[in-house]
Design a protein around this motif. Structure first.
Motif, PDB file in Angstrom:
ATOM      1  N   TYR A   1       9.248  10.361 -20.845  1.00 47.49           N
ATOM      2  CA  TYR A   1       9.646  11.088 -22.050  1.00 47.49           C
ATOM      3  C   TYR A   1       8.795  12.342 -22.204  1.00 47.49           C
ATOM      4  CZ  TYR A   1      10.682  12.092 -26.939  1.00 47.49           C
ATOM      5  OH  TYR A   1      11.058  12.722 -28.099  1.00 47.49           O
ATOM      6  N   GLY A   2       7.490  12.216 -22.011  1.00 47.67           N
ATOM      7  CA  GLY A   2       6.599  13.363 -22.153  1.00 47.67           C
ATOM      8  C   GLY A   2       6.907  14.464 -21.156  1.00 47.67           C
ATOM      9  N   LEU A   3       7.206  14.089 -19.913  1.00 42.77           N
ATOM     10  CA  LEU A   3       7.508  15.084 -18.886  1.00 42.77           C
ATOM     11  C   LEU A   3       8.809  15.828 -19.193  1.00 42.77           C
ATOM     12  CD1 LEU A   3       6.541  13.064 -15.681  1.00 42.77           C
ATOM     13  CD2 LEU A   3       5.328  15.037 -16.620  1.00 42.77           C
ATOM     14  N   ILE A   4       9.839  15.074 -19.591  1.00 42.43           N
ATOM     15  CA  ILE A   4      11.121  15.707 -19.900  1.00 42.43           C
ATOM     16  C   ILE A   4      10.994  16.589 -21.134  1.00 42.43           C
ATOM     17  CG2 ILE A   4      13.536  15.284 -20.496  1.00 42.43           C
ATOM     18  CD1 ILE A   4      13.270  12.609 -18.962  1.00 42.43           C
ATOM     19  N   MET A   5      10.287  16.074 -22.152  1.00 39.18           N
ATOM     20  CA  MET A   5      10.085  16.849 -23.374  1.00 39.18           C
ATOM     21  C   MET A   5       9.353  18.155 -23.067  1.00 39.18           C
ATOM     22  SD  MET A   5       7.822  15.877 -26.728  1.00 39.18           S
ATOM     23  CE  MET A   5       6.318  16.058 -25.748  1.00 39.18           C
TER      24      MET A   5
ATOM     25  N   GLU B   1       0.804  -1.209   0.000  1.00 38.10           N
ATOM     26  CA  GLU B   1       0.000   0.000   0.000  1.00 38.10           C
ATOM     27  C   GLU B   1       0.837   1.260   0.000  1.00 38.10           C
ATOM     28  OE1 GLU B   1      -2.844  -0.005   3.098  1.00 38.10           O
ATOM     29  OE2 GLU B   1      -3.715  -1.947   2.573  1.00 38.10           O
ATOM     30  N   GLU B   2       2.172   1.105   0.107  1.00 33.19           N
ATOM     31  CA  GLU B   2       3.037   2.281   0.097  1.00 33.19           C
ATOM     32  C   GLU B   2       3.065   2.884  -1.292  1.00 33.19           C
ATOM     33  OE1 GLU B   2       6.780   1.048   1.470  1.00 33.19           O
ATOM     34  OE2 GLU B   2       6.158   0.730   3.538  1.00 33.19           O
ATOM     35  N   ARG B   3       3.217   4.151  -1.359  1.00 34.14           N
ATOM     36  CA  ARG B   3       3.238   4.859  -2.626  1.00 34.14           C
ATOM     37  C   ARG B   3       4.445   5.779  -2.675  1.00 34.14           C
ATOM     38  NH1 ARG B   3       0.523   1.389  -3.571  1.00 34.14           N
ATOM     39  NH2 ARG B   3      -1.610   1.289  -4.421  1.00 34.14           N
ATOM     40  N   GLU B   4       4.961   5.939  -3.893  1.00 34.38           N
ATOM     41  CA  GLU B   4       6.057   6.882  -4.096  1.00 34.38           C
ATOM     42  C   GLU B   4       5.523   8.305  -4.061  1.00 34.38           C
ATOM     43  OE1 GLU B   4       9.245   6.261  -4.478  1.00 34.38           O
ATOM     44  OE2 GLU B   4       9.099   4.076  -4.370  1.00 34.38           O
ATOM     45  N   PRO B   5       6.362   9.260  -3.803  1.00 34.66           N
ATOM     46  CA  PRO B   5       5.933  10.652  -3.854  1.00 34.66           C
ATOM     47  C   PRO B   5       5.476  11.017  -5.249  1.00 34.66           C
ATOM     48  CG  PRO B   5       8.084  10.431  -2.772  1.00 34.66           C
ATOM     49  CD  PRO B   5       7.767   9.120  -3.386  1.00 34.66           C
ATOM     50  N   ALA B   6       4.752  12.144  -5.312  1.00 36.30           N
ATOM     51  CA  ALA B   6       4.283  12.626  -6.623  1.00 36.30           C
ATOM     52  C   ALA B   6       5.472  12.969  -7.499  1.00 36.30           C
ATOM     53  CB  ALA B   6       3.386  13.857  -6.441  1.00 36.30           C
ATOM     54  N   GLY B   7       5.245  12.961  -8.779  1.00 32.36           N
ATOM     55  CA  GLY B   7       6.326  13.219  -9.726  1.00 32.36           C
ATOM     56  C   GLY B   7       6.564  11.988 -10.555  1.00 32.36           C
ATOM     57  N   PHE B   8       7.772  11.432 -10.446  1.00 29.23           N
ATOM     58  CA  PHE B   8       8.085  10.226 -11.203  1.00 29.23           C
ATOM     59  C   PHE B   8       7.681   9.001 -10.391  1.00 29.23           C
ATOM     60  CE2 PHE B   8      11.231  13.164 -13.083  1.00 29.23           C
ATOM     61  CZ  PHE B   8      10.794  13.067 -14.381  1.00 29.23           C
ATOM     62  N   ALA B   9       6.402   8.811 -10.186  1.00 28.57           N
ATOM     63  CA  ALA B   9       5.883   7.659  -9.458  1.00 28.57           C
ATOM     64  C   ALA B   9       5.382   6.649 -10.477  1.00 28.57           C
ATOM     65  CB  ALA B   9       4.755   8.086  -8.514  1.00 28.57           C
ATOM     66  N   PHE B  10       6.245   5.706 -10.809  1.00 31.28           N
ATOM     67  CA  PHE B  10       5.943   4.822 -11.918  1.00 31.28           C
ATOM     68  C   PHE B  10       5.734   3.365 -11.510  1.00 31.28           C
ATOM     69  CE2 PHE B  10       8.662   7.997 -14.280  1.00 31.28           C
ATOM     70  CZ  PHE B  10       7.580   8.603 -14.871  1.00 31.28           C
ATOM     71  N   GLU B  11       5.836   3.044 -10.243  1.00 31.56           N
ATOM     72  CA  GLU B  11       5.883   1.653  -9.844  1.00 31.56           C
ATOM     73  C   GLU B  11       4.641   0.871 -10.232  1.00 31.56           C
ATOM     74  OE1 GLU B  11       8.538   0.170  -8.739  1.00 31.56           O
ATOM     75  OE2 GLU B  11       9.610   2.057  -8.852  1.00 31.56           O
TER      76      GLU B  11
ATOM     77  N   GLN C   1      15.081   8.989 -20.825  1.00 31.54           N
ATOM     78  CA  GLN C   1      15.846  10.174 -20.420  1.00 31.54           C
ATOM     79  C   GLN C   1      16.812  10.611 -21.517  1.00 31.54           C
ATOM     80  OE1 GLN C   1      17.269  10.253 -16.177  1.00 31.54           O
ATOM     81  NE2 GLN C   1      16.713   8.087 -16.250  1.00 31.54           N
ATOM     82  N   VAL C   2      17.508   9.645 -22.124  1.00 35.51           N
ATOM     83  CA  VAL C   2      18.472   9.981 -23.163  1.00 35.51           C
ATOM     84  C   VAL C   2      17.765  10.546 -24.398  1.00 35.51           C
ATOM     85  CG1 VAL C   2      20.210   9.039 -24.727  1.00 35.51           C
ATOM     86  CG2 VAL C   2      20.134   8.269 -22.354  1.00 35.51           C
TER      87      VAL C   2
ATOM     88  N   MET D   1       9.338  19.818 -20.350  1.00 37.36           N
ATOM     89  CA  MET D   1      10.250  20.729 -19.651  1.00 37.36           C
ATOM     90  C   MET D   1      11.117  21.496 -20.644  1.00 37.36           C
ATOM     91  SD  MET D   1      13.412  19.737 -17.133  1.00 37.36           S
ATOM     92  CE  MET D   1      14.294  19.034 -18.533  1.00 37.36           C
ATOM     93  N   TRP D   2      11.649  20.796 -21.653  1.00 35.45           N
ATOM     94  CA  TRP D   2      12.501  21.452 -22.637  1.00 35.45           C
ATOM     95  C   TRP D   2      11.697  22.381 -23.544  1.00 35.45           C
ATOM     96  CZ3 TRP D   2      17.480  21.938 -22.293  1.00 35.45           C
ATOM     97  CH2 TRP D   2      18.224  21.002 -21.591  1.00 35.45           C
ATOM     98  N   VAL D   3      10.454  22.006 -23.840  1.00 40.43           N
ATOM     99  CA  VAL D   3       9.611  22.876 -24.669  1.00 40.43           C
ATOM    100  C   VAL D   3       9.307  24.176 -23.927  1.00 40.43           C
ATOM    101  CG1 VAL D   3       7.317  23.117 -25.711  1.00 40.43           C
ATOM    102  CG2 VAL D   3       8.609  21.003 -26.015  1.00 40.43           C
ATOM    103  N   ARG D   4       8.980  24.068 -22.636  1.00 41.15           N
ATOM    104  CA  ARG D   4       8.727  25.285 -21.847  1.00 41.15           C
ATOM    105  C   ARG D   4       9.964  26.161 -21.801  1.00 41.15           C
ATOM    106  NH1 ARG D   4       5.977  21.602 -18.420  1.00 41.15           N
ATOM    107  NH2 ARG D   4       7.784  21.526 -17.028  1.00 41.15           N
ATOM    108  N   SER D   5      11.123  25.536 -21.677  1.00 41.53           N
ATOM    109  CA  SER D   5      12.368  26.306 -21.652  1.00 41.53           C
ATOM    110  C   SER D   5      12.593  27.013 -22.985  1.00 41.53           C
ATOM    111  CB  SER D   5      13.535  25.361 -21.345  1.00 41.53           C
ATOM    112  OG  SER D   5      14.771  26.040 -21.446  1.00 41.53           O
TER     113      SER D   5
END
Length: 292
Positions: A33-37, A11-21, A133-134, A39-43
């Protein structure tokens, strides 16, 4: 005092963000990929004038490739038996397919540099697939210029060619772009996997990616048959442009193949992606940290 209650492990959960388990591995990669992309688009969009200038610059630089072909046709009426609009179709399909791949995976050639300087180690400790990521690192929205230029040339070809269009020929154009992008993507990933072994191999990778799209922009009749066989049966780049385009044009392929082979582009792309994925996993497992 309030009694502490133990939380079951499931029942444990990872923190918000990259919670992929709780997600399949493939969905983890797409979301990362979408989250990183994003970030770069906003930049990038924080400096809109700079983005507009680099986009125009990328469009202008890639346009010189087709200008070279136009200059050739000021001295000849046909190149390898192909007219200018026919070569424009080859060029447009190849450039657009490669442009889509370059936009999405253009950073894969930096793997060798990351291995040498040890920055790949920082990607391994994050709860995100390394490939995602790459691939999304330094996502360059300016590469839309290459796609735009390819689509413009493709539109010119379709407008000028006298083709008896059928539903299958119409379907062949988007299928070729998507399948071609996937084939080029597989070459990008396989080349990146090779860089785990040969760290200074980015130029070898580029010879198959950037060099491959330049090759496909010209008709196969101007090349030796051994080279045509190589890009058909060994590194199947011919399925990214030549074979589907010649079906649309109603021309015979220099290597004796049935016409229905042109429809195998999606299957060839899927097979290439599967092999590239295996190569990437093998390369990543063979990696040893720099220790720095």
């Amino acid at each position: 005092m309030a009694e502490s209650v133990a939380v079951p492990a499931d029942e444990e959960r990872e923190p918000a963000g990259f919670a992929f388990e709780d997600r399949p591995r493939l969905l983890e990669g797409f979301r990362a990929y979408g989250l990183i992309m994003a970030m770069w688009v906003r930049s990038t969009m924080a400096y809109r004038a700079s983005f507009a200038m680099t986009l125009f610059g990328d469009l202008a630089v890639t346009a010189f490739d087709f200008v070279t072909i136009l200059l050739m046709f000021t001295h000849v009426d046909a190149l390898g038996g192909y007219s200018l609009p026919e070569i424009a179709l080859l060029y447009g399909l190849s450039a657009t397919a490669f442009g889509v791949c370059d936009l999405l995976l253009g950073s894969m050639d930096r793997v060798g540099g990351r291995v040498r300087d040890g920055t790949l180690d920082t990607l391994l400790v994050r709860p995100v697939p390394v490939l995602a990521q790459v691939a999304a690192d330094r996502f360059a929205l300016r590469r839309l210029g290459r796609i735009t230029q390819g689509l413009l040339v493709l539109g010119y070809a379709v407008a000028c060619l006298d083709i008896a269009w059928t539903p299958l020929k119409v379907l062949m154009l988007p299928m070729t772009v998507i399948g071609g992008a996937a084939i080029f993507g597989a070459v990008f990933i396989a080349g990146a996997a090779f860089q785990f072994v040969a760290q200074d191999a980015s130029e070898v990778q580029n010879s198959f990616t950037y060099g491959g799209t330049t090759l496909l922009q010209y008709p196969p009749t101007v090349f030796a048959k051994d080279l045509v066989r190589g890009v058909t049966f060994v590194v199947p780049l011919a399925f990214a442009s030549w074979l589907p385009a010649l079906y649309v044009l109603g021309r015979e392929y220099p290597v004796d193949l049935p016409r229905w082979v042109a429809f195998l582009s999606p299957l060839v792309a899927a097979g290439c992606c599967g092999l590239a994925g295996l190569a990437w996993r093998a390369g990543l497992r063979s990696y040893r940290s720099t220790g720095s």
